[in-house]
Write a protein that holds these residues in place. Structure first.
Motif, mmCIF file in Angstrom:
data_model
loop_
_atom_site.group_PDB
_atom_site.id
_atom_site.type_symbol
_atom_site.label_atom_id
_atom_site.label_comp_id
_atom_site.label_asym_id
_atom_site.label_seq_id
_atom_site.Cartn_x
_atom_site.Cartn_y
_atom_site.Cartn_z
ATOM 1 N N ARG A 38 -34.385 -17.176 17.037
ATOM 2 C CA ARG A 38 -33.590 -16.682 18.158
ATOM 3 C C ARG A 38 -33.710 -15.161 18.212
ATOM 4 O O ARG A 38 -33.739 -14.507 17.177
ATOM 5 N N GLY A 93 -33.662 -15.589 23.682
ATOM 6 C CA GLY A 93 -34.434 -16.825 23.657
ATOM 7 C C GLY A 93 -34.287 -17.550 22.349
ATOM 8 O O GLY A 93 -33.916 -16.964 21.322
ATOM 9 N N SER A 94 -34.576 -18.828 22.386
ATOM 10 C CA SER A 94 -34.607 -19.634 21.168
ATOM 11 C C SER A 94 -35.839 -20.512 21.207
ATOM 12 O O SER A 94 -36.220 -21.039 22.263
ATOM 13 N N VAL A 95 -36.481 -20.621 20.059
ATOM 14 C CA VAL A 95 -37.678 -21.438 19.922
ATOM 15 C C VAL A 95 -37.477 -22.342 18.717
ATOM 16 O O VAL A 95 -37.194 -21.878 17.619
ATOM 17 N N ARG A 123 -45.732 -12.777 22.668
ATOM 18 C CA ARG A 123 -44.472 -12.107 22.962
ATOM 19 C C ARG A 123 -44.083 -11.307 21.721
ATOM 20 O O ARG A 123 -43.656 -11.857 20.713
ATOM 21 N N SER A 141 -45.201 -19.322 31.424
ATOM 22 C CA SER A 141 -44.663 -17.995 31.461
ATOM 23 C C SER A 141 -45.501 -17.117 32.320
ATOM 24 O O SER A 141 -46.259 -17.596 33.121
ATOM 25 N N SER A 180 -36.460 -25.344 23.291
ATOM 26 C CA SER A 180 -36.592 -23.917 23.576
ATOM 27 C C SER A 180 -35.943 -23.599 24.906
ATOM 28 O O SER A 180 -36.006 -24.396 25.856
ATOM 29 N N GLU A 181 -35.310 -22.431 24.976
ATOM 30 C CA GLU A 181 -34.708 -21.986 26.230
ATOM 31 C C GLU A 181 -34.718 -20.467 26.287
ATOM 32 O O GLU A 181 -34.866 -19.782 25.268
ATOM 33 N N THR A 182 -34.552 -19.948 27.490
ATOM 34 C CA THR A 182 -34.534 -18.508 27.732
ATOM 35 C C THR A 182 -33.318 -18.177 28.584
ATOM 36 O O THR A 182 -33.079 -18.831 29.604
ATOM 37 N N PHE A 202 -39.672 -21.492 26.639
ATOM 38 C CA PHE A 202 -39.788 -20.111 26.195
ATOM 39 C C PHE A 202 -40.606 -19.345 27.227
ATOM 40 O O PHE A 202 -41.767 -19.666 27.487
ATOM 41 N N ILE A 219 -46.262 -22.915 20.019
ATOM 42 C CA ILE A 219 -45.760 -21.597 19.637
ATOM 43 C C ILE A 219 -45.858 -21.432 18.122
ATOM 44 O O ILE A 219 -45.449 -22.312 17.365
ATOM 45 N N THR A 227 -41.823 -15.460 28.733
ATOM 46 C CA THR A 227 -42.030 -14.116 28.200
ATOM 47 C C THR A 227 -41.588 -13.022 29.173
ATOM 48 O O THR A 227 -42.385 -12.214 29.643
#
Length: 344
Positions: A29, A325-327, A82, A76, A331-333, A297, A6, A299
């Motif tokens: 974020r 979301g956080s990268v 994104r 994704s 990373s999580e959504t 992550f 990313i 999308t």
């Protein structure tokens, strides 16, 4: 941040700074809301050499346009980019050790009076679209009016309210949704989005699922809505009291005996029935909600619909009301959902 998976595209005051800023980014974020709340972005920068807290310090009110580029092998729904959108910086903070600077920005332009200034004014013999267009123009924003109806008003008053609060109230009263993003005001019909095809199915055994929670409540949920308007008219030199009334009950009503009673001016029984349908939807739409935390992550976009499977009585079609979301190092959504209503 894993640059092999990313990377960021960032414009700062319309100038590309991606190459300069990317090595310092430790965390990004964001929140993408469907309606009613601003979108946000937060970018954290490692500042070991204290450049960002000194000569490189961003300016409050400056614009940010951000996108995340995802390598094809990163999870994704068939997307390699994104877009996060247009934001204006409203908060800058530092912390340490080790030195870190965090930039927070919102989709509501800081240069506009949408949020920070209360106003009192009136419109007469006007329409919803005209009121929204006036507010958009005064705040130097574009208007996207994507609803079939355009309610008319004999008079509408903004009484010591911010433009955003006033417009949100009008939308709620008319059954519309409101989003301020990308230097525009968008007014749209939630029902249309709920009818769109699902983009994904998430099951209880999905390998991406970290945790989940759901709520199915009867609080503030009604079986039907009754709209009544009583007025006086003159016929043959005699005053008569007349009432327009209509009740709407969906084909599959919730398990509630409560009836929502609304007393508002309507011009016909058909208009009363349409208003009853909108008012009932507004009250009942949050009856069943769900939250998901997913690894990686992903999308998704607010306003898309997904299907839940394997959650028993909570299975079904949901609309995404918020994506956050956080990268970074991990990373999580996070998805906030509400179940799509049937029959109204």
């Amino acid at each position: 941040m894993d640059g092999r998976r990313i990377s960021t595209d960032i414009l700062y005051n319309n100038q590309t700074i991606s190459v300069d800023i990317d090595p310092f980014i430790t965390d990004v974020r964001f929140t993408d809301n469907f309606t009613g709340s601003a979108d946000t972005i937060s970018i954290s920068l490692g500042d070991r050499e204290r450049k960002w807290m000194n000569s490189w310090k961003p300016k409050k009110g400056a614009s940010l346009e951000a996108s995340l580029n995802i390598s094809p092998d990163w999870g994704s729904i068939n997307s390699s980019k994104r877009k996060l959108g247009y934001f204006e910086i409203d908060d800058i903070s530092i912390s340490g050790p080790s030195n870190k600077l965090t930039v927070d920005a919102t989709s509501i332009p800081q240069s506009s009076s949408l949020k920070g200034q209360k106003k009192t004014r009136s419109w007469e013999n006007t329409t919803f679209k005209k009121v929204a267009a006036d507010i958009a123009k005064q705040n130097k924003l574009k208007l996207y009016f994507s609803v079939e109806e355009n309610p008319s008003f004999d008079r509408v008053d903004q009484e010591s309210e911010t433009d955003l609060a006033f417009l949100m109230k009008l939308c709620n009263d008319s059954g519309f949704a409101l989003k301020v993003a990308n230097k525009s005001i968008s007014i749209f019909d939630e029902v249309k989005f709920e009818k769109e095809a699902i983009v994904d199915t998430i099951s209880r055994t999905d390998f991406r699922l970290i945790d989940y929670s759901g709520s199915d409540t009867l609080n503030n949920v009604y079986k039907s809505c009754k709209v009544t308007y009583t007025y006086t008219t003159t016929e043959n030199n005699k005053k008569k009291v007349k009432t327009i009334s209509a009740t709407f009950t969906p084909s599959r009503p919730p398990e509630s005996d409560r009836i929502l009673v609304v007393n508002e001016k309507v011009k016909s029984k058909a208009a009363a029935l349409n208003l009853a349908k909108k008012k009932l939807r507004a009250e009942n739409k949050n009856g069943t909600t769900f939250s998901l935390k997913l690894a990686g992550f992903l999308t998704y976009y607010a306003g898309q619909t997904i299907n839940l499977s394997g959650f028993g009585g909570f299975d079904g079609k949901y609309i995404i009301t918020s994506v956050s979301g956080s990268v970074g190092n991990s990373s999580e959504t996070n998805l906030e959902l509400r179940k799509c209503l049937e029959g109204y």
